[in-house]
Design a protein around this motif. Structure first.
Motif, short mmCIF file in Angstrom:
data_model
loop_
_atom_site.label_atom_id
_atom_site.label_comp_id
_atom_site.label_asym_id
_atom_site.label_seq_id
_atom_site.Cartn_x
_atom_site.Cartn_y
_atom_site.Cartn_z
N UNK A 1 25.06 88.92 49.82
CA UNK A 1 24.92 88.11 48.61
C UNK A 1 25.74 86.83 48.71
N UNK A 2 25.55 86.07 49.77
CA UNK A 2 26.32 84.83 49.94
C UNK A 2 26.09 83.86 48.79
N UNK A 3 24.86 83.82 48.30
CA UNK A 3 24.57 82.90 47.19
C UNK A 3 25.27 83.31 45.91
N UNK A 4 25.30 84.61 45.63
CA UNK A 4 25.98 85.08 44.42
C UNK A 4 27.47 84.78 44.48
N UNK A 5 28.12 85.15 45.59
CA UNK A 5 29.57 84.96 45.67
C UNK A 5 29.94 83.48 45.71
N UNK A 6 29.19 82.70 46.45
CA UNK A 6 29.45 81.26 46.45
C UNK A 6 29.20 80.67 45.07
N UNK A 7 28.17 81.21 44.38
CA UNK A 7 27.87 80.74 43.03
C UNK A 7 29.02 80.99 42.07
N UNK A 8 29.67 82.14 42.18
CA UNK A 8 30.80 82.43 41.29
C UNK A 8 31.95 81.48 41.56
N UNK A 9 32.22 81.22 42.83
CA UNK A 9 33.29 80.27 43.17
C UNK A 9 32.93 78.87 42.66
N UNK A 10 31.68 78.50 42.81
CA UNK A 10 31.21 77.20 42.34
C UNK A 10 31.37 77.08 40.83
N UNK A 11 31.05 78.13 40.10
CA UNK A 11 31.20 78.09 38.64
C UNK A 11 32.66 77.88 38.26
N UNK A 12 33.58 78.56 38.98
CA UNK A 12 35.00 78.33 38.72
C UNK A 12 35.38 76.88 38.93
N UNK A 13 34.85 76.27 39.98
CA UNK A 13 35.11 74.84 40.24
C UNK A 13 34.55 73.97 39.12
N UNK A 14 33.37 74.33 38.64
CA UNK A 14 32.75 73.54 37.56
C UNK A 14 33.62 73.53 36.31
N UNK A 15 34.11 74.71 35.93
CA UNK A 15 34.95 74.78 34.73
C UNK A 15 36.29 74.09 34.96
N UNK A 16 36.81 74.19 36.17
CA UNK A 16 38.06 73.48 36.45
C UNK A 16 37.86 71.97 36.33
N UNK A 17 36.76 71.49 36.87
CA UNK A 17 36.48 70.05 36.74
C UNK A 17 36.28 69.66 35.28
#
Length: 733
Positions: free
Chosen positions: A349-365
């Motif tokens: 599930x590379x897309x799922x796990x990368x997606x969760x990390x990406x969402x964290x980055x989005x909220x941080x930004x």
């Protein structure tokens, strides 16, 4: 979404860190036996093979003349360190031995009283020596094998023995008053530790736990008093602020503010068998001796924002691979982080796990407006989009991809689900699941709403349109390039509503497709997606399906729990209609009430953000504060504890028992929100007694619970996501 109704202000807090030292760092032996800090804060460690002194970076041997097994260490007020090695007492000043003296038996403890007199305990005799002349004023035999000594001022003296109980020195004509198990409140005649607290009470450590004596007739013990450790005690250390630390044969116990916290194998200690503990004068360093090295646990003051920055740096340095995919790192050496060793691999599930990390980055930004964070998010967004464009089939997304210069490339030769692109530089994994689609839509929706410029919005719209069109055109399934529907990516109403083989996926998959359709409608404005949504919500009663999508499972299976909370967030982020929101909120509230006992900070944040109802803000903060800085997948061993409450109901399904309530974050294994938080042990099967079949600790580990035993570094999404989302929604500051 609007800001949450309450806000929790979080100030600086004490964060524990840990570093292990062994013979690799200069210890004389890994079998540490005794500890002390000198008056300058320098750490001395006694071992089976000699005495070591810490110089700030490594340990150096203190030359005592030959190899000596250290029994005891003690630091006097004048700065001298005393070491007992067999029958010999050494006095050390800084790095050198200045005196040595032989006694009749093995030296086990030493104290200096308020008048400066030396009290020296051997296994058979207690000595008191004059402060000035060093002449012996008292020499009295010990009734049993002496183990520990406690001296308060110059008039209260206690000696513990191995099997002979606790003894108080009393009378004008010095004699022993014997305090024995069965006759007093002493819980065991095997006394391993004795210490006075600031109030003059006697704390007694035994092989059965701790009891406290008021020096007269009143006792408290661990069996009837909350907050006293119930374990085989090997050492005690009291800090000036009232905190107490207990080394045991199963780890370290920390007593603070009336509660007990456990720091065990292997995140905190290199061995479960701790042999001694000492705390620095300022209370910021706790050193624990074990049979396999020592552990220095240090307190440092942090804020949550500093902690988040630390985790971001850690993740970017070690768990982000080519293109921006974010996954766990396989280490080359157990517990050793090195940019030049190990690798970030693939998962299903590379897309799922990368997606969760990406969402964290989005909220941080969204909170910080830091352009560097936006660039990281943009990088990982493009990596996720590549998973859809790489397959060559419009709208069909790969689970993972791997370049020819990355570890394990070549799986396409033996696994038909891995496919090679025509130029031979990349292989990608098919048989894509609904988990992948959940991660992609969550990430695309969040980036689109919080970060995207107009060009990026157009790019995201295009990939979302292709994916949802593929799903619609293939009868609401994902169809692989071999023309076959994938196993789990099924949103077909006839299957979900009418085939009982899909009964456990019915609510979850209904929620997924409704979230996907609303995301596509929100981004594209295309009314055909609204028409399909209405058909599903009404004609096929998916709206009713999501009103109670969660089927309670006794907290045994957690993959769909994570998917459900993600999809609720995606759905609510793209739906304004209060009637539609109320349907999803019904399902979410039912689900959260079932999940509430898990104390999952991320799930709590999502529930609060979506409903604006009480979401246990204190639990969110506690989880974030307690979350360990070390995210290596270490073994954990907790089933020895008697304070745990076991749920045996899983046995009815042929599974092993689990806990009724999850352990604290620093006590349990590192895992994502799709894993079981009720697991007690992980990866420490060799420590469990397989012959005691009636004990939960003897059962096999819970199915699906993995542990790399120190060979994986996990992405700390369980901190990133709740922290930055809570900041964004105004829950904490």
């Amino acid at each position: 979404m609007k800001k949450y109704k309450n806000c929790y202000t979080v100030g600086p807090f004490e964060q524990f860190t840990r570093k292990v030292y062994t013979t690799n760092e200069g210890l004389s032996s890994n079998q540490a036996t005794a500890l002390t800090f000198d008056k300058k804060g320098v750490l001395y460690v006694g071992t089976k093979s000699g005495l070591s002194r810490f110089d700030g970076e490594t340990f150096k041997d203190v030359d005592l003349g030959g190899e000596n097994e250290i029994n005891m260490l003690y630091c006097a007020d004048n700065g001298s360190v005393f070491a007992g090695a067999g029958n010999t007492l050494f006095e050390i000043n800084s790095k050198k031995k200045i005196t040595s003296e032989a006694f009749n038996a093995k030296i086990v403890d030493m104290k200096i009283d308020g008048d400066g007199a030396q009290w020296i305990l051997t296994e058979s005799i207690l000595y008191k020596r004059n402060a000035d002349t060093k002449a012996v004023e008292i020499e009295i035999g010990v009734p049993g094998d002496g183990t520990k000594l406690a001296v308060l001022n110059n008039n209260k003296v206690y000696v513990g023995t191995n099997g002979g109980g606790l003894h108080a020195l009393a009378g004008k004509r010095w004699h022993w008053s014997e305090l024995m198990e069965d006759m007093t409140g002493l819980i065991s005649n095997t006394v391993t530790c004795v210490e006075f607290d600031a109030a003059g009470n006697v704390w007694v450590g035994t092989d059965k736990g701790v009891c406290v004596y008021d020096d007269k007739s009143y006792w408290l013990d661990c069996f009837g008093t909350y907050g006293l450790p119930d374990a085989n005690i090997t050492g005690m250390a009291f800090a000036d602020n009232g905190e107490k630390f207990f080394s045991t044969t199963t780890g370290l116990i920390h007593q603070h503010n009336g509660k007990l916290s456990y720091y065990g194998y292997k995140r905190w200690l290199p061995s479960p068998v701790a042999t001694d503990v000492v705390v620095s004068a300022d209370g910021t360093k706790i050193c624990v001796a074990t049979t396999d090295g020592i552990s220095v646990i240090e307190k440092k003051i942090m804020t949550l924002e500093e902690k988040a920055a630390y985790f971001r740096e850690l993740a970017e340095k070690y768990t982000v691979r080519k293109d921006g995919y974010s996954l766990s790192r396989t280490l080359a050496k157990c517990g050793v982080l090195d940019e030049n060793e190990g690798y970030v691999g693939n998962s299903d599930n590379d897309g799922l796990w990368t997606g969760l990390y990406l969402v964290g980055l989005c909220y941080e930004y969204a909170v910080t407006k830091d352009e560097k964070i936006l660039e990281m998010a943009r990088r990982s967004l493009k990596a996720m989009i590549k998973l859809t464009t790489i397959t060559g089939k419009e709208g069909f997304t790969a689970r993972a991809l791997r370049y020819s210069d990355e570890p394990h490339f070549g799986a396409y030769k033996t696994n038909h689900e891995w496919r090679l692109i025509p130029d031979g530089t990349i292989e990608w994994l098919g048989e894509t699941s609904s988990d992948e689609m959940t991660g992609h839509f969550f990430a695309y929706s969040t980036y689109y709403n919080l970060c995207a410029n107009e060009e990026e919005k157009a790019e995201i719209r295009e990939v979302v349109r292709k994916i949802i069109d593929h799903i619609i055109e293939n009868d609401f399934r994902l169809v692989d390039i071999d023309g076959k529907p994938t196993t789990w990516a099924n949103w077909n109403p006839d299957d979900l509503n009418n085939d009982h083989k899909w009964i456990y996926e019915k609510g979850t998959n209904s929620l997924e497709i409704l979230a996907f359709l609303k995301t596509a409608e929100h981004m594209t404005g295309d009314k055909k997606y609204a028409k399909v949504f209405d058909d599903f919500a009404n004609k096929y009663h998916y709206g009713m399906n999501i009103m109670q999508y969660k089927i309670p499972d006794g907290h045994l299976l957690h993959i769909d729990d994570q998917l459900d909370f993600i999809n609720i967030m995606t759905f609510m982020s793209n739906v304004d209609d209060p009637n539609l929101r109320s349907l999803a909120a019904m399902g979410l509230t039912h689900h959260w009430n079932d999940e509430r006992v898990e104390r999952n900070a991320w799930f709590n944040v999502i529930y609060g953000a979506v409903t604006n109802e009480n979401c246990d803000l204190d639990v969110i903060v506690d989880e974030l504060v307690d979350f360990p800085l070390d995210t290596i997948s270490w073994e954990v061993y907790n089933s020895h504890r008697t304070d745990l409450q076991w749920d045996h109901s899983p046995e009815e399904l042929g599974m092993c028992p689990q806990l009724y309530s999850p352990l604290e974050a620093h006590e349990r294994r590192i895992c994502n929100s799709d894993c079981n938080r009720f697991v007690c042990d992980c990866g420490c099967e060799d420590l469990l007694d397989a012959h005691e079949d009636d004990k939960p600790s003897a059962r096999p580990m819970f199915p699906g619970v993995s542990c790399s035993k120190g060979m994986d570094l996990e992405v700390p999404n369980n901190f990133f996501l709740p922290y930055w989302m809570a900041r964004y929604y105004g829950m904490i500051k």
